[in-house]
Enzyme design. Structure first.
Site, PDB file in Angstrom:
ATOM      1  N   HIS A 140       0.776  -1.248   0.000  1.00 48.00           N
ATOM      2  CA  HIS A 140       0.000   0.000   0.000  1.00 48.00           C
ATOM      3  C   HIS A 140       0.804   1.292   0.000  1.00 48.00           C
ATOM      4  O   HIS A 140       0.223   2.362  -0.054  1.00 48.00           O
ATOM      5  CB  HIS A 140      -0.959   0.008   1.203  1.00 48.00           C
ATOM      6  CG  HIS A 140      -0.288  -0.030   2.541  1.00 48.00           C
ATOM      7  ND1 HIS A 140      -0.987   0.041   3.733  1.00 48.00           N
ATOM      8  CD2 HIS A 140       1.013  -0.150   2.888  1.00 48.00           C
ATOM      9  CE1 HIS A 140      -0.141  -0.020   4.743  1.00 48.00           C
ATOM     10  NE2 HIS A 140       1.066  -0.140   4.252  1.00 48.00           N
ATOM     11  N   HIS A 141       2.137   1.223   0.092  1.00 44.18           N
ATOM     12  CA  HIS A 141       2.928   2.461   0.118  1.00 44.18           C
ATOM     13  C   HIS A 141       3.359   2.945  -1.263  1.00 44.18           C
ATOM     14  O   HIS A 141       3.762   4.096  -1.409  1.00 44.18           O
ATOM     15  CB  HIS A 141       4.187   2.283   0.979  1.00 44.18           C
ATOM     16  CG  HIS A 141       3.922   2.099   2.429  1.00 44.18           C
ATOM     17  ND1 HIS A 141       3.172   2.974   3.163  1.00 44.18           N
ATOM     18  CD2 HIS A 141       4.320   1.125   3.294  1.00 44.18           C
ATOM     19  CE1 HIS A 141       3.108   2.553   4.425  1.00 44.18           C
ATOM     20  NE2 HIS A 141       3.787   1.432   4.518  1.00 44.18           N
ATOM     21  N   ALA A 142       3.338   2.058  -2.269  1.00 44.47           N
ATOM     22  CA  ALA A 142       3.854   2.432  -3.594  1.00 44.47           C
ATOM     23  C   ALA A 142       3.050   3.590  -4.183  1.00 44.47           C
ATOM     24  O   ALA A 142       1.824   3.624  -4.100  1.00 44.47           O
ATOM     25  CB  ALA A 142       3.808   1.226  -4.529  1.00 44.47           C
TER      26      ALA A 142
END
EC number: 3.5.1.98
Length: 473
Positions: A140-142
């Site tokens: 979920h950080h990309a």
């Protein structure tokens, strides 16, 4: 959703036997091997008999650029450990090299992770399943043009974009200990996706997710952030999760839900600071499932890998509505689960810094924000684009459930025999503590093993996809 015919199982599960071979590097907390451990555990519990298991296709560059920029995906395709010197400037530009290292097979790893989430979304869109699970996803950080927090390609955003072709409103819920910043940012200005993230906030990676971050433009009030403090336990978590998700469901009225089940919010996580048990974490899955909406479950963080595999195995059983024994069945990684060899774990005695007053204050503020929502956000009617993948007659690479196959040829991505993260790196007295990585996130890896998995079959054709609204901050 209507009950599926008996010939269809209501839960689909996406897994590629190669996923556990990818290795971020010595000492790196993210270990894709935990996904193989989870798979092996649910096989030995017999859960595979109750669901359809598919090998996901490898997402194409065309699919990944529905969200990510062309030059970023081109870079991920090209970079390898042996040509890094030629890409020094681009590595800095795309934030690759430190927390997000270059490793053998990096691009294929991204393809498998993204392929599972896109395939899961297509399956839900076709109403061929009610719940789809991709433990290899949840990264979920990309960002659109940047790797972050162990994540390179945002499979969740790609999956949600696919869901938006058939669903007017999609709800995204994130129970990872870290803020789901990449997903929030991708949908910050749209009212078609509501992002709800429960996370540690305050001197903690990625540093975003303030209560006051609520979205912008048409997306104002459609970003919901629940900033939490150290020591969050089962009881306190349930006391805030249930009322907030209930209110979100009532006001936003989604027709599909994506739940990111990051397991670094569990007690004792190498990078985490919460005190949840496997049961407490699993209650979130149970609660969301009760709404009977098309439901995608993905993985995420989790760095004490024996507990990650416990949690995701238990949550697979919750999705299936099957009770499983606390006594772990014998499995390929049995020694990891000593000394008790049990599924469930006990919380530690760490203090919960989230007082009832603090949680009440958060709830009150968020309810005020949710009252600002129109009851049914407007959505422009448009032609439905073609599906990302063509799975007519369920022709995805289906697992032969009764044949035990050897791992495909072991290649250089395999972790060295002398690196066993759980015994050396983790737990009390481990050689690494969680300060080295300031609360980033993503999976981990280990030794190779024989697992029962999918037969290799020709990949499906990937159809051209019309871009779906992708509004970013």
């Amino acid at each position: 959703m209507a009950t599926q015919p008996h010939s269809r199982k209501r839960v689909c599960y996406y897994y590629d036997s190669d996923i556990g071979n990818y290795y971020y590097g010595q000492g790196h907390p993210m270990k894709p091997h935990r996904i193989r451990m989870t798979h092996n555990l649910l096989l030995n519990y017999g859960l595979y008999r109750k669901m359809e298991i598919y090998r996901p296709h490898k997402a194409t560059a065309e699919e990944m650029t529905k969200f990510h920029s062309d030059d970023y995906i081109r870079f991920l395709r090209s970079i390898r450990p042996d040509n890094m010197a030629e890409y020094n400037k681009q590595m800095q530009r795309f934030n690759v090299g430190e927390d997000c290292p270059v490793f053998d097979g990096l691009y294929e790893f991204c393809q498998l992770s993204a392929g599972g989430s896109v395939a899961a979304a297509v399956k839900l869109n076709k109403q061929a399943s009610e719940i789809c699970i991709n433990w290899g996803g949840g990264l979920h950080h990309a960002k659109k043009s940047e790797a972050s927090g162990f994540c390179y390609v945002n499979d969740i955003v790609l999956g949600i974009l696919e869901l938006l072709k058939y669903h007017q409103r999609v709800l995204y819920i994130d129970i990872d200990v870290h803020h789901g910043d990449g997903v929030e940012e991708a949908f910050y200005t749209t009212d078609r996706v509501m992002t709800v993230s429960f996370h540690k906030y305050g001197e903690y990676f990625p540093g975003t997710g303030d209560l006051r971050d609520i979205g912008a433009g048409k997306g104002k009030y459609y970003a919901v952030n629940i900033p939490l403090r150290d020591g969050m336990d089962d009881e306190a978590y349930e006391s805030i999760f249930v009322p907030i998700i209930s209110k979100v469901m009532e006001t936003f009225q989604p027709s599909a839900v994506v739940l990111q089940c990051g397991a670094d919010s569990l007690t004792g996580d190498r990078l985490g600071c919460f005190n949840l048990t496997v049961k407490g974490h699993g209650k979130c899955v149970e609660f969301v499932k009760k709404y009977n909406l098309p439901f995608m479950m993905v993985g995420g963080g989790g760095y004490t890998i024996r507990n990650v595999s416990r949690a995701w195995t238990f949550e697979t059983s919750v999705a299936l509505g099957v009770e499983i024994a606390n006594e772990l069945p014998y499995n390929d990684y049995f020694e990891y689960f000593g000394p008790d060899f049990k599924l469930h774990i006990s919380p530690s005695n760490m203090a919960n810094q989230n007082t009832p007053e603090y949680l009440e204050k958060i709830k009150t503020r968020l309810f005020e924000n949710l009252r600002m929502l129109p009851h049914a956000p407007g959505v422009q009617v448009q032609a439905i684009p073609e599906d990302a993948i063509n799975d007519e007659s369920d022709n995805e690479d289906k697992v032969d459930k009764d044949e035990r196959l050897h791992q495909k040829d072991v290649d250089k991505r395999i972790v060295p025999e002398n690196e066993f993260s759980d015994s050396e790196d983790e737990g009390e007295g481990g050689r690494r503590d969680n300060r080295s990585y300031k609360g980033r996130k993503r999976p981990r890896l280990e030794k190779n093993a024989e697992t029962k998995d999918v037969e290799e079959k020709p990949k499906e054709d990937v159809k051209e996809k019309t871009p779906v609204e992708q509004e970013s901050r």
